[in-house]
Design a protein around this motif. Structure first.
Motif, PDB file in Angstrom:
ATOM      1  N   TYR A  14       0.833  -1.201   0.000  1.00  0.00           N
ATOM      2  CA  TYR A  14       0.000   0.000   0.000  1.00  0.00           C
ATOM      3  C   TYR A  14       0.875   1.262   0.000  1.00  0.00           C
ATOM      4  CZ  TYR A  14      -3.648   3.261   1.579  1.00  0.00           C
ATOM      5  OH  TYR A  14      -4.526   4.307   1.694  1.00  0.00           O
ATOM      6  N   LEU A  17       2.808   1.664  -3.348  1.00  0.00           N
ATOM      7  CA  LEU A  17       1.935   2.079  -4.448  1.00  0.00           C
ATOM      8  C   LEU A  17       1.734   3.590  -4.435  1.00  0.00           C
ATOM      9  CD1 LEU A  17      -0.806  -0.719  -4.496  1.00  0.00           C
ATOM     10  CD2 LEU A  17       0.835  -0.200  -6.312  1.00  0.00           C
ATOM     11  N   ARG A  21       4.468   4.459  -7.197  1.00  0.00           N
ATOM     12  CA  ARG A  21       3.665   4.260  -8.404  1.00  0.00           C
ATOM     13  C   ARG A  21       2.570   5.302  -8.582  1.00  0.00           C
ATOM     14  NH1 ARG A  21       4.744  -0.824 -10.383  1.00  0.00           N
ATOM     15  NH2 ARG A  21       3.871   0.065 -12.286  1.00  0.00           N
ATOM     16  N   TYR A  23      -0.068   6.192  -6.912  1.00  0.00           N
ATOM     17  CA  TYR A  23      -1.467   5.940  -6.548  1.00  0.00           C
ATOM     18  C   TYR A  23      -1.869   6.841  -5.395  1.00  0.00           C
ATOM     19  CZ  TYR A  23      -1.997   1.808  -9.501  1.00  0.00           C
ATOM     20  OH  TYR A  23      -2.109   0.967 -10.582  1.00  0.00           O
ATOM     21  N   VAL A  51      -7.128  -0.125  -7.439  1.00  0.00           N
ATOM     22  CA  VAL A  51      -6.461  -1.278  -6.829  1.00  0.00           C
ATOM     23  C   VAL A  51      -7.025  -1.520  -5.436  1.00  0.00           C
ATOM     24  CG1 VAL A  51      -4.267  -2.209  -5.991  1.00  0.00           C
ATOM     25  CG2 VAL A  51      -4.336  -0.955  -8.154  1.00  0.00           C
ATOM     26  N   LEU A 143       1.929  -4.339 -11.888  1.00  0.00           N
ATOM     27  CA  LEU A 143       1.745  -4.670 -10.472  1.00  0.00           C
ATOM     28  C   LEU A 143       2.322  -6.041 -10.112  1.00  0.00           C
ATOM     29  CD1 LEU A 143      -1.780  -3.294  -9.542  1.00  0.00           C
ATOM     30  CD2 LEU A 143       0.464  -2.280  -9.201  1.00  0.00           C
TER      31      LEU A 143
END
Length: 407
Positions: A14, A17, A21, A23, A51, A143
């Protein structure tokens, strides 16, 4: 008794990400968002990626199938014309049962309507295995590779999720152009010095009844023969001399554009170090490799190219901020200048290339944010940069092809 790595793994994925990434947490979701589900989103290349990180052991096969079907229906109801991809990551302490895998297959059946897609990954912590359950060939944003990489990074003590606001603040900082100074005073000073030097020597040459260009060597131009004779100061003095008004104006404008940015990012002192080291590297490169050692050279171009080199290093240290604010403009500027250097005779291309390398190395040594590096290490790197310059210069002095039989 073996301690479960599930929560630390979920929290690590989490966090990364968000930090790696791009997110962001979904702020408002259905009541299904409980402690066993973490929900993230990202908009990338015209696609919304959603996600979910889920503790798969808390679901039975019936609940799993029902959940997947309901999630996909919710996805379609949001906007069937928007390209959306929901990726559900089910984390298990051991291998999921055949019944669970069959339930996933049923839940994912026909989950490819219009522009909406649903994929599912299973993570088996006991065997460190990651499997993609969906058959669709749609992009999953890399992912699978990230999930496999987290096995090596997970911290067994990472049982609590970090503060979300702190994570987002850290993320925003990565995209922030952190300016050390607000006014590029040194850039303006260098432009002023370049103009003053040119005006002074122009009037001086007029008073002497000689052409300005014919006196550049007297004023301190880079002349290989005189440098070999011991006038090493020409490696610096040449930075402040220019061949004519056009040369001066182009370099002053370039210095204003590039220096304005670099000085604000690095601060006055670091900027000065980068500028002069880049100019030194540029003139040493010209001293060693020039095809016409008898022709003197002048100009701040090597130092200015060094500022571009410093911006390239900034992209290494702060890649996301670099991409956001500068993108490919720096590379395009360098490419355009390379083409110009090749196309127009008389330009000292080697000084430009040497300055570019010198600026990058100087920025690497002093860093943008030096707080993370010990002063001793920074000093060692800075000394190494100067040592490289000294060794290159010594090589030039010992190379007979460098000599310029100056008159």
């Amino acid at each position: 008794m073996r301690v479960s790595m599930k929560q630390p793994y979920l929290n690590t994925v989490y966090t990364n990400l968000i930090l790696r990434r791009d997110y962001e947490p979904v702020q408002s979701v259905e009541p299904v968002m409980t402690r066993d589900l973490l929900f993230l989103q990202k908009y990338h290349h015209d696609t919304y990626f959603l996600v979910q990180l889920i503790d798969g052991d808390l679901l039975d096969p019936v609940t799993m199938e029902t959940k997947l079907k309901a999630d996909y229906q919710s996805l379609i109801n949001v906007n069937p014309n928007q390209l959306m991809h929901m990726i559900e990551i089910m984390v298990f302490d051991g291998a999921p049962s055949p019944e669970m895998l069959a339930a996933m297959d049923r839940g994912l059946a026909n989950a490819e309507f219009a522009k909406c897609f649903l994929s599912c990954f299973t993570v088996d912590l006991s065997s460190r295995a990651v499997m993609r359950q969906s058959k669709a060939s749609i992009n999953t944003d890399g992912l699978e590779k990230l999930l496999k990489g987290q096995f090596k990074e997970v911290n067994p003590e990472y049982n609590e999720l970090p503060d979300i606001n702190s994570l987002l603040a850290l993320k925003r900082q990565e995209y922030t152009l952190d300016l050390k100074v607000t006014k590029p005073a040194l850039t303006y000073a260098l432009i002023g010095i370049n103009i003053a030097v040119f005006v002074f020597f122009s009037f001086y040459s007029m008073m002497q009844g000689r052409q300005y260009e014919s006196m550049l060597v007297d004023f301190g131009a880079k002349d290989n023969g005189l440098i070999i004779a011991g006038q090493y100061w020409r490696l610096i003095s040449a930075i402040f001399l220019h061949a004519n008004w056009l040369h001066l104006l182009v370099n002053c404008y370039s210095l204003y554009v590039v220096g304005n940015i670099v000085e604000r990012i690095f601060g006055h002192i670091k900027y000065a170090a980068i500028y002069f080291i880049a100019g030194l590297y540029g003139n040493i490169a010209s001293f060693i490799f020039t095809a016409n050692p008898a022709i003197p050279s002048v100009g701040a171009s090597g130092a200015i190219f060094g500022l571009l080199g410093a911006l390239i290093y900034y992209g290494v240290e702060r890649p996301k901020s670099f991409k956001k604010y500068f993108g490919y403009n720096v590379w395009l500027t360098i490419l355009i200048n390379i083409v110009i250097n090749i196309s127009i005779p008389g330009i000292d291309s080697l000084a430009h290339l040497g300055g570019l390398c010198g600026g990058f190395l100087a920025a690497y040594a002093i860093k943008v944010n030096h707080e993370k590096v010990k002063n001793r290490e920074r000093l060692a790197m800075f000394v190494l940069v100067l040592l490289i310059a000294a060794c290159a210069f010594y090589y030039g002095l010992m190379n007979p092809n460098v000599a310029n039989p100056s008159i």
